[in-house]
Design an enzyme around this catalytic site. Sequence first.
Site, PDB file in Angstrom:
ATOM      1  N   ASP A  83      -1.183   9.001  -9.669  1.00 36.58           N
ATOM      2  CA  ASP A  83      -0.670  10.095  -8.807  1.00 36.58           C
ATOM      3  C   ASP A  83       0.688  10.180  -8.348  1.00 36.58           C
ATOM      4  OD1 ASP A  83      -0.886   8.527  -6.779  1.00 36.58           O
ATOM      5  OD2 ASP A  83      -2.241   9.577  -5.511  1.00 36.58           O
ATOM      6  N   HIS A  84       1.313   9.076  -8.522  1.00 35.94           N
ATOM      7  CA  HIS A  84       2.503   8.755  -7.661  1.00 35.94           C
ATOM      8  C   HIS A  84       3.644   8.742  -8.671  1.00 35.94           C
ATOM      9  CE1 HIS A  84       0.908   7.867  -3.694  1.00 35.94           C
ATOM     10  NE2 HIS A  84       2.145   7.255  -3.309  1.00 35.94           N
TER      11      HIS A  84
ATOM     12  N   ARG B  24       5.004  13.587   5.993  1.00 36.04           N
ATOM     13  CA  ARG B  24       6.156  12.994   6.388  1.00 36.04           C
ATOM     14  C   ARG B  24       7.364  13.889   6.140  1.00 36.04           C
ATOM     15  NH1 ARG B  24       3.759   7.406   4.383  1.00 36.04           N
ATOM     16  NH2 ARG B  24       2.585   6.984   6.266  1.00 36.04           N
TER      17      ARG B  24
ATOM     18  N   SER C 163       4.941   4.138   4.839  1.00 31.53           N
ATOM     19  CA  SER C 163       4.145   3.934   3.838  1.00 31.53           C
ATOM     20  C   SER C 163       3.369   2.569   3.852  1.00 31.53           C
ATOM     21  CB  SER C 163       4.927   4.115   2.606  1.00 31.53           C
ATOM     22  OG  SER C 163       4.387   3.273   1.442  1.00 31.53           O
TER      23      SER C 163
ATOM     24  N   ASP D 153      -2.522   2.735   0.269  1.00 36.87           N
ATOM     25  CA  ASP D 153      -1.788   3.877   0.562  1.00 36.87           C
ATOM     26  C   ASP D 153      -1.941   4.286   2.332  1.00 36.87           C
ATOM     27  OD1 ASP D 153      -0.439   6.439  -0.897  1.00 36.87           O
ATOM     28  OD2 ASP D 153      -1.241   7.095   0.881  1.00 36.87           O
TER      29      ASP D 153
ATOM     30  N   ARG E 113       3.418   0.553   1.423  1.00 34.19           N
ATOM     31  CA  ARG E 113       3.760  -0.085   0.243  1.00 34.19           C
ATOM     32  C   ARG E 113       4.335  -1.720   0.459  1.00 34.19           C
ATOM     33  NH1 ARG E 113       8.941   3.760   0.435  1.00 34.19           N
ATOM     34  NH2 ARG E 113       7.219   5.259   0.351  1.00 34.19           N
TER      35      ARG E 113
END
Length: 778
Positions: free
Chosen positions: A114-115, A461, A668, A179, A670
């Site tokens: 999806d990213h 965000r 995030s 995520d 990440r």
Amino acid sequence: QSTYCSLYTHLSFNAKAKVSMSRFEPSNFVNYEKLNENVNIVRKRLNRPLTLSEKIVYGHLDDPVGQDIARGRTYLRLRPDRVAMQDATAQMAMLQFISSGLPQVAVPSTIHCDHLIEAQIGGAKDLARAKDINAEVYNFLASAGAKYGVGFWKPGSGIIHQIILENYAYPGVLLIGTDSHTPNGGGLGSICIGVGGADAVDVMAGIPWELKCPNVIGVKLTGKLSGWTSPKDVILKVAGILTVKGGTGAIVEYHGPGVDSISCTGMATICNMGAEIGATTSVFPYNHRMKTYLEKTGRGDIAALADDYADLLVPDAGCEYDSMVEINLDELKPHINGPFTPDLAHPMADIGATAVKNGWPLQVKVGLIGSCTNSSYEDMGRSASVAKQALDKGLKCKAAFTITPGSEQIRATIERDGYSKILGDVGGMVLANACGPCIGQWDRRDVKKGEKNTIVTSYNRNFTARNDANPATHAFVASPEIVTALAIAGTLDFNPEVDYLTAANGEKFKLKPPSADELPKLDFDPGQDTYQHPPAEGGSKLRVDVSPTSTRLQLLEPFDKWAGGDLEDLQILIKVSGQRIIWGLFRRGKCTTDHISAAGPWLKFRGHLDNISNNMLIGAVNIENDGVNKIKNQLTGEYGGVPDVARHYKANGLSWVVVGDDNYGEGSSREHAALEPRHLGGRCIIVKSFARIHETNLKKQGMLPLTFQNPADYDKIRPDDKISIKGLATFAPGKPLSTVVKHSDGTKDEFQLNHTFNETQIEWFQAGSALNRMKELQ
């Protein structure tokens, strides 16, 4: 699909003791019996009523009999039910899993593409382009999924959190996802927690997963939602109350009579954006709205089983929360939050005057609805309800307008039911079923970089430059129906509750409050089949190839072990300037994971550690000169980019440290924000406070995340200092480390640094990383 679901439900009811966790994993079962058994053990031990989040978390303890349990203090060893990964973080997670040498994942796991889809000209063409330019990465993820037993949702299937809600979340499940908006599943009574890839690897490897025992913040809802007020306004209000770090280390648990007025997908919206207050996750108690959603998404068997265990899936009477917020939904008004931070909350009635006072642009250039936070059938229906009123009066959007469906199922269903046509006719462009502009995957061309402008979104965000890489864009967050109204009006100071629009014939009219079905009257249309099952015979004969010349993917090399002594004379790489928020105007040192490892165009390198490291801290503000990506190389005396100077230090055997302010690493999940400093020679990050996920990610990669015992010591550190970390030979839980700071003028300062390492995490540091330690124990 409805025939299949009916048959599936019928078969499951005939074997009630065995209800599958999802239709994709018929041999993995919902185990409320075990959950209930563990909860009873813990309740008896603690001798008190339990909150809902405590029930689900403690119900998944590896050792419910022996585990030390103290909110906010002890580390829990948990056994999550499943793992979910989005494609940008799954690359590094799967590379780490490959490095572990294990043949198959130990729990049900999925990858969701999806990213990596950039919003440019429209859904179908953008998706085709993404499939072409990301073919190497998609092939790697699909083949790794097949080899190691991980389900693979192809590009175009939708946003990870919507897919989880539709297929995998259910009341009482413990799910971890790579995520930060994984908490979306709390809308279905699940405990869903965002983590870094190394945490996911632990769970996929069958190792107990560690989580610091969360505090529990209660949010009591009374009254009921009505009119223009939506579920989004609940979390916008909560964010204004608790701020971006008010939920750190806590689970937010919603309860009270107001809960029943919120749809299941509305509850998911509230839980999703709980990430913006730093919460570990958020959760709602099981109720009839969740039951209806489960039934409508083909999981009536789970709903029936949940009914049998309903007492397990709500808080105990008399349970206590660490703190409490109370919101009367009868009195709650529509809100809009921003700019530049998601906790700057304004009632819609006030935003016009506040914008004028602060010089924020009133013209709305773009309205964007959808994202993982607000892309449900109900969200699209309420937005279409607003758009239809404008169309009936001969109006179209004055601003540009985009729509992001949350999943292929949502896209197909809103197309069938006419919502897509209404939203298109009013001036909207339907984008691919993906994250798109919400994460900076937006090829925006209507303004130049540096041009001051306003956008309104239904996203979560709104950090500086997050959506479009333009630091002058003022991004505001609201509900999809408010965003639609503002896109039609074209101005930020339009309040649809009281203000009038002018129809094409010149008459004045007010928009009526939106109304729409919570769920489609017909069954959901599943759209195209976008799921790849792992092969039934296993993947032992399959290969996963990574080209040594690839610019997108790179196999990982183990990080070096701790050498056994103190860390002496670490060079300050950058001291990130302290943050001050003044009505959302430019704040200096807010250092989110977007600043540490930017997304947008850098997403293409998420599977290649060396290449992605070229974005390390390029968005952080240097206190020395208020510059971005401009620091002094203390070896040469010249100024350069942060990654370039870090590489030069590493090449010359000089380890370094970063100094930061409050809530460092907000945003995030990440883990690249932790991997990159480690890869480029960093040893330690010293700040006033950390965001939860980032602190854990740093520990996992063998870094030392430390906090000032006295926050004022931040001011003693100068950009050209050398720092030594003392006491590592006796590194122990709860025991501070000390530091000696040598200044260039020959003076020095000494003070204490705190840490939150437990014994296991200290072993990660000593081994060089959690993955190194896992291999040592095999």
